[in-house]
Enzyme design. Structure first.
Site, PDB file in Angstrom:
ATOM      1  CB  SER A 262      -0.851  -0.018   1.277  1.00  0.00           C
ATOM      2  OG  SER A 262      -1.416   1.246   1.509  1.00  0.00           O
TER       3      SER A 262
ATOM      4  CE1 TYR B 150      -4.541  -2.161   4.737  1.00  0.00           C
ATOM      5  CE2 TYR B 150      -3.406  -0.087   4.336  1.00  0.00           C
ATOM      6  CZ  TYR B 150      -4.042  -1.212   3.855  1.00  0.00           C
ATOM      7  OH  TYR B 150      -4.173  -1.402   2.493  1.00  0.00           O
TER       8      TYR B 150
HETATM    9  P1  NAP Z   1     -11.446  -6.127   0.266  1.00  0.00           P
HETATM   10  O1  NAP Z   1     -12.417  -5.848  -0.816  1.00  0.00           O
HETATM   11  O2  NAP Z   1     -11.781  -5.827   1.672  1.00  0.00           O
HETATM   12  O3  NAP Z   1     -10.962  -7.639   0.111  1.00  0.00           O
HETATM   13  C1  NAP Z   1     -10.082  -8.203   1.045  1.00  0.00           C
HETATM   14  C2  NAP Z   1     -10.105  -9.708   0.896  1.00  0.00           C
HETATM   15  O4  NAP Z   1      -9.299 -10.274   1.943  1.00  0.00           O
HETATM   16  C3  NAP Z   1     -11.507 -10.295   1.041  1.00  0.00           C
HETATM   17  O5  NAP Z   1     -11.689 -11.343   0.112  1.00  0.00           O
HETATM   18  C4  NAP Z   1     -11.485 -10.829   2.460  1.00  0.00           C
HETATM   19  O6  NAP Z   1     -12.359 -11.918   2.699  1.00  0.00           O
HETATM   20  C5  NAP Z   1     -10.046 -11.285   2.595  1.00  0.00           C
HETATM   21  N1  NAP Z   1      -9.684 -11.424   4.004  1.00  0.00           N
HETATM   22  C6  NAP Z   1      -9.810 -10.494   4.984  1.00  0.00           C
HETATM   23  N2  NAP Z   1      -9.457 -11.009   6.157  1.00  0.00           N
HETATM   24  C7  NAP Z   1      -9.116 -12.301   5.947  1.00  0.00           C
HETATM   25  C8  NAP Z   1      -8.703 -13.360   6.796  1.00  0.00           C
HETATM   26  N3  NAP Z   1      -8.594 -13.195   8.116  1.00  0.00           N
HETATM   27  N4  NAP Z   1      -8.437 -14.560   6.242  1.00  0.00           N
HETATM   28  C9  NAP Z   1      -8.573 -14.756   4.919  1.00  0.00           C
HETATM   29  N5  NAP Z   1      -8.980 -13.792   4.056  1.00  0.00           N
HETATM   30  C10 NAP Z   1      -9.258 -12.578   4.573  1.00  0.00           C
HETATM   31  O7  NAP Z   1     -10.082  -5.303   0.003  1.00  0.00           O
HETATM   32  P2  NAP Z   1      -9.341  -4.861  -1.343  1.00  0.00           P
HETATM   33  O8  NAP Z   1      -9.473  -3.425  -1.457  1.00  0.00           O
HETATM   34  O9  NAP Z   1      -9.683  -5.763  -2.461  1.00  0.00           O
HETATM   35  O10 NAP Z   1      -7.820  -5.110  -0.876  1.00  0.00           O
HETATM   36  C11 NAP Z   1      -6.998  -6.151  -1.357  1.00  0.00           C
HETATM   37  C12 NAP Z   1      -5.588  -5.860  -0.945  1.00  0.00           C
HETATM   38  O11 NAP Z   1      -5.159  -4.626  -1.539  1.00  0.00           O
HETATM   39  C13 NAP Z   1      -5.407  -5.676   0.571  1.00  0.00           C
HETATM   40  O12 NAP Z   1      -4.193  -6.262   0.965  1.00  0.00           O
HETATM   41  C14 NAP Z   1      -5.362  -4.159   0.737  1.00  0.00           C
HETATM   42  O13 NAP Z   1      -4.630  -3.807   1.877  1.00  0.00           O
HETATM   43  C15 NAP Z   1      -4.649  -3.761  -0.541  1.00  0.00           C
HETATM   44  N6  NAP Z   1      -4.888  -2.371  -0.963  1.00  0.00           N
HETATM   45  C16 NAP Z   1      -6.104  -1.964  -1.414  1.00  0.00           C
HETATM   46  C17 NAP Z   1      -6.272  -0.648  -1.852  1.00  0.00           C
HETATM   47  C18 NAP Z   1      -7.597  -0.160  -2.370  1.00  0.00           C
HETATM   48  O14 NAP Z   1      -7.712   1.045  -2.707  1.00  0.00           O
HETATM   49  N7  NAP Z   1      -8.622  -0.985  -2.494  1.00  0.00           N
HETATM   50  C19 NAP Z   1      -5.199   0.248  -1.814  1.00  0.00           C
HETATM   51  C20 NAP Z   1      -3.967  -0.189  -1.345  1.00  0.00           C
HETATM   52  C21 NAP Z   1      -3.816  -1.503  -0.927  1.00  0.00           C
HETATM   53  P3  NAP Z   1     -13.949 -11.708   2.892  1.00  0.00           P
HETATM   54  O15 NAP Z   1     -14.452 -11.388   1.514  1.00  0.00           O
HETATM   55  O16 NAP Z   1     -14.399 -12.993   3.411  1.00  0.00           O
HETATM   56  O17 NAP Z   1     -14.102 -10.553   3.830  1.00  0.00           O
END
Ligand code: NAP
Length: 252
Positions: free
Chosen positions: A156, A169
């Protein structure tokens, strides 16, 4: 220094590759799993919510992709024997791993350090860092069994430059950056395993909506739109790059 690559992935880029995606049930992980399958990969869908993983499985099958596999696992409760068991099962079924996209993560809370709940801090560090580290430790022999393996750890912008109130985080993402450097150096020269970090940048997902409730999601790129860098890092064209930081979107 991190870099962004403009990449056009051929349709067969990932054919015959076996790729594990964590957090494959939603957001970026869901799009990446479907995208990798559309480029020919056999995808192992790991996540904590079985119904979401099953939906992704069905979507991949309906699109005519290679039959995926589901591996339900919650990083919160899992411990070392679970990861050893996982490595044994994947070895029995697949014999090797050509890619791991570690994408699962939780936000915790955006709040000043003084009011950060210590239990929540531990939980975020465990789900975002300690659990995935144990998983990757256990998976090293499977990665080494591949002719060309790529590990991509999701970072991130707050994992590369600290930011007030982002607490556990941000620290968990810094830790992943450090782990990537350690793992990449250990495996360089003795194996065909490369390890890099990837910052997705602002992307239209649930996590983003919680982190920035005032933002208009329509102004953000969708998970599907940021996939080219994921393809680049998973496929053979990124051979030779290890221990590096990548960005899925150009810096503003
Ligand atoms: P998201 O929509 O919240 O998806 C996160 C995924 O991780 C979901 O499938 C969730 O499962 C799974 N997860 C959460 N806790 C878990 C656990 N304890 N065990 C197994 N799986 C788990 O988030 P996203 O935005 O797609 O983010 C994906 C990655 O990108 C993350 O690492 C985030 O930090 C990073 N990121 C995102 C952004 C952004 O703008 N979106 C920016 C920078 C970095 P459930 O569906 O069951 O909840």
């Amino acid at each position: 220094m991190s870099c962004h690559i403009d990449y056009q992935a051929p349709d067969d880029l990932l054919s015959d590759r076996i790729i594990l995606v964590t957090g494959a049930g939603d957001g970026i992980g869901r799009a990446a799993a479907k995208g990798f399958a559309s480029k020919g990969a056999t995808v192992i869908l790991l996540g904590r919510t079985l119904s979401k993983l099953e939906a992704v499985y069905d979507e991949i099958e309906a699109a005519g992709g290679p039959q995926p596999a589901i591996y339900p696992l919650n990083f919160e409760g899992a411990s070392w024997p679970d990861y050893q068991n996982m490595a044994d099962k994947l070895y029995e079924t697949f014999g090797c791993l050509d890619g791991v996209l570690h994408n699962a993560g939780i936000l915790g809370k955006i709040t000043p350090l003084q009011s950060y709940n210590p239990q929540l801090w531990q939980e975020v560090m465990h789900v975002n860092f300690n659990g995935p580290v144990m998983m990757l430790q256990a998976l090293i022999p499977l990665l080494q069994a591949s002719q060309d393996a790529s590990v991509v750890l999701t970072s991130s912008s707050v994992g590369r430059q600290g930011r007030a109130f982002w607490g556990a985080y941000a620290c968990s993402k810094f830790a992943l950056e450090g782990f990537s450097q350690v793992m990449s150096q250990e495996l360089e020269n003795i194996s065909a395993v490369r390890v890099n970090t990837l910052n997705p940048g602002a992307t239209r997902t649930q996590m983003r909506a919680v982190a920035y409730p005032g933002e208009n999601p329509a102004n953000l790129r969708t998970p599907e739109e940021i996939l080219p860098t994921y393809y680049y890092l998973m496929g053979p064209d990124s051979r030779g790059f290890t221990g590096q930081q990548f960005d899925a979107q150009p810096k503003k």
